[in-house]
Design an enzyme around this catalytic site. Structure first.
Site, short mmCIF file in Angstrom:
data_model
loop_
_atom_site.label_atom_id
_atom_site.label_comp_id
_atom_site.label_asym_id
_atom_site.label_seq_id
_atom_site.Cartn_x
_atom_site.Cartn_y
_atom_site.Cartn_z
N ASP A 50 1.01 -1.28 0.02
CA ASP A 50 0.07 0.10 0.09
C ASP A 50 0.86 1.26 0.02
O ASP A 50 0.46 2.35 0.07
CB ASP A 50 -1.11 -0.02 1.29
N SER A 51 2.14 1.05 -0.04
CA SER A 51 3.10 2.09 -0.27
C SER A 51 2.83 2.65 -1.65
O SER A 51 3.36 3.86 -1.91
CB SER A 51 4.56 1.65 -0.04
N ASP A 89 -0.84 -5.98 -0.17
CA ASP A 89 -1.27 -5.55 1.04
C ASP A 89 -2.81 -5.18 1.14
O ASP A 89 -3.46 -4.97 0.41
CB ASP A 89 -0.66 -4.28 1.11
N LYS A 119 -1.07 -9.46 3.00
CA LYS A 119 -0.18 -9.00 4.20
C LYS A 119 -1.16 -7.88 5.00
O LYS A 119 -1.79 -7.12 4.36
CB LYS A 119 1.08 -8.56 3.51
N GLU A 121 -0.91 -5.75 8.89
CA GLU A 121 -0.13 -5.06 9.77
C GLU A 121 -0.51 -5.28 11.05
O GLU A 121 -1.89 -5.40 11.45
CB GLU A 121 -0.04 -3.67 9.71
N GLU A 188 9.71 -4.30 9.95
CA GLU A 188 9.97 -3.10 9.20
C GLU A 188 10.56 -2.14 10.38
O GLU A 188 10.21 -2.08 11.48
CB GLU A 188 8.71 -2.45 8.82
O1 KIV Z 1 3.70 -1.20 1.51
C1 KIV Z 1 4.62 -1.51 1.55
O2 KIV Z 1 5.47 -1.26 0.48
C2 KIV Z 1 5.15 -2.20 2.64
C3 KIV Z 1 6.59 -2.07 2.91
C4 KIV Z 1 7.31 -0.51 3.04
C5 KIV Z 1 7.10 -2.88 4.17
O3 KIV Z 1 4.50 -2.62 3.59
#
Ligand code: KIV
Length: 272
Positions: A50-51, A89, A119, A121, A188
């Protein structure tokens, strides 16, 4: 590449790599073009993080990313990939409200992107969501340490694991996520010795970003390691290319050549 190395990477391969002591290699991608290049490079897994909300969309945080946005990018990344495991994510508020909602959103992500895993968090508080998603047959990766979706609560992108009792809490959180059924946990921005302790306490592999060399694998954001995100300079980042500078110079040359009418030249014309 041999036939064996062209077979699709599965979550079971993560476990095999940890057992064999072979590092797991991951990078992010948000589109089919980079995903295809990455797949060819031999990475084990590609994270559609989600980056993308910050790296591609210019937002300050990942918080406004949506399930539809993740599905769109997950699908185009998966289109470029033959071999690597694609992990998508789950965005902020797509799994926190209830395990039922978490399963529904994880299911949509898998069905509509064809990715191999999701994924999310969080520590022990995220274990019910991990359990529900894993019980539905969907592979889940955990994410501990600095968790960007909690950036406002944490107070910025800070290295984690420095306070008293931090190691014990991180180990407890990691074990709760493992016990709930995660196949791997991303660590992270963690102090190196803390990442080492968490990794040693788990049966499933850890993948680190800014967590030092003692994790079972490594992840970087592709745009950072290629030098496209020039303003981002954390200590852990190694730039493997200078594509930002290369792009700037190519664009400046194009502007100049069009203005002075040296491009297109006679070689660049369809004469018939
Ligand atoms: O969103 C992402 O790319 C991530 C990484 C920064 C770990 O979760």
């Amino acid at each position: 590449m041999s036939a064996a190395s062209q077979r699709r990477v599965r979550t079971l391969d993560f476990a095999r790599r940890k057992e064999a002591g072979e590092p797991i290699v991951m990078l992010t991608a948000y589109d089919a073009l980079f995903a295809a290049l990455l797949d060819e490079s031999g990475v084990d897994a590609i994270l559609v993080g989600d980056s993308l909300n910050t790296v591609l969309c210019g937002e300050e945080t990942t918080l406004s990313a949506t399930v539809d946005q993740m599905i769109y990018h997950g699908r185009i990344v998966q289109r470029g990939v033959r071999r690597a495991l694609v992990v998508v994510d789950m965005p902020f508020m797509s799994y926190q409200v209830s395990p039922e909602e978490a399963v529904r959103n994880a299911g949509r992500i898998l069905k509509e992107t064809r990715a191999g895993a999701v994924k999310l968090e969080g520590g022990a508080e995220a274990a019910p969501a991990v359990r529900a998603i894993a019980s539905a047959g969907i592979p889940v990766m955990g994410h501990l340490g600095f968790t960007p979706q909690s950036v406002h609560q944490i107070g910025g992108a800070r290295v984690q694991g420095r306070t008293d009792g931090a190691v014990e809490k991180l180990v407890r959180d990691a074990q709760a996520i493992e016990e709930a059924g995660a196949f791997s946990i991303l660590l992270e921005l963690l102090v190196g010795r803390v990442a080492k302790a968490v990794t040693a306490a788990l049966h499933v592999p850890t993948v680190g970003i800014g967590a030092g060399p003692y994790c079972d694998g490594q992840l970087l954001i592709l745009h950072d390691m290629l030098g496209l995100n020039e303003g981002f300079n954390p200590r852990f980042l190694k730039r493997f290319a200078t594509l930002g500078a290369d792009a700037r110079s190519a664009m400046a040359r194009y502007v100049q050549e069009v203005r002075e009418r040296s491009y297109p030249g006679t070689d660049h014309v369809h004469w018939e």
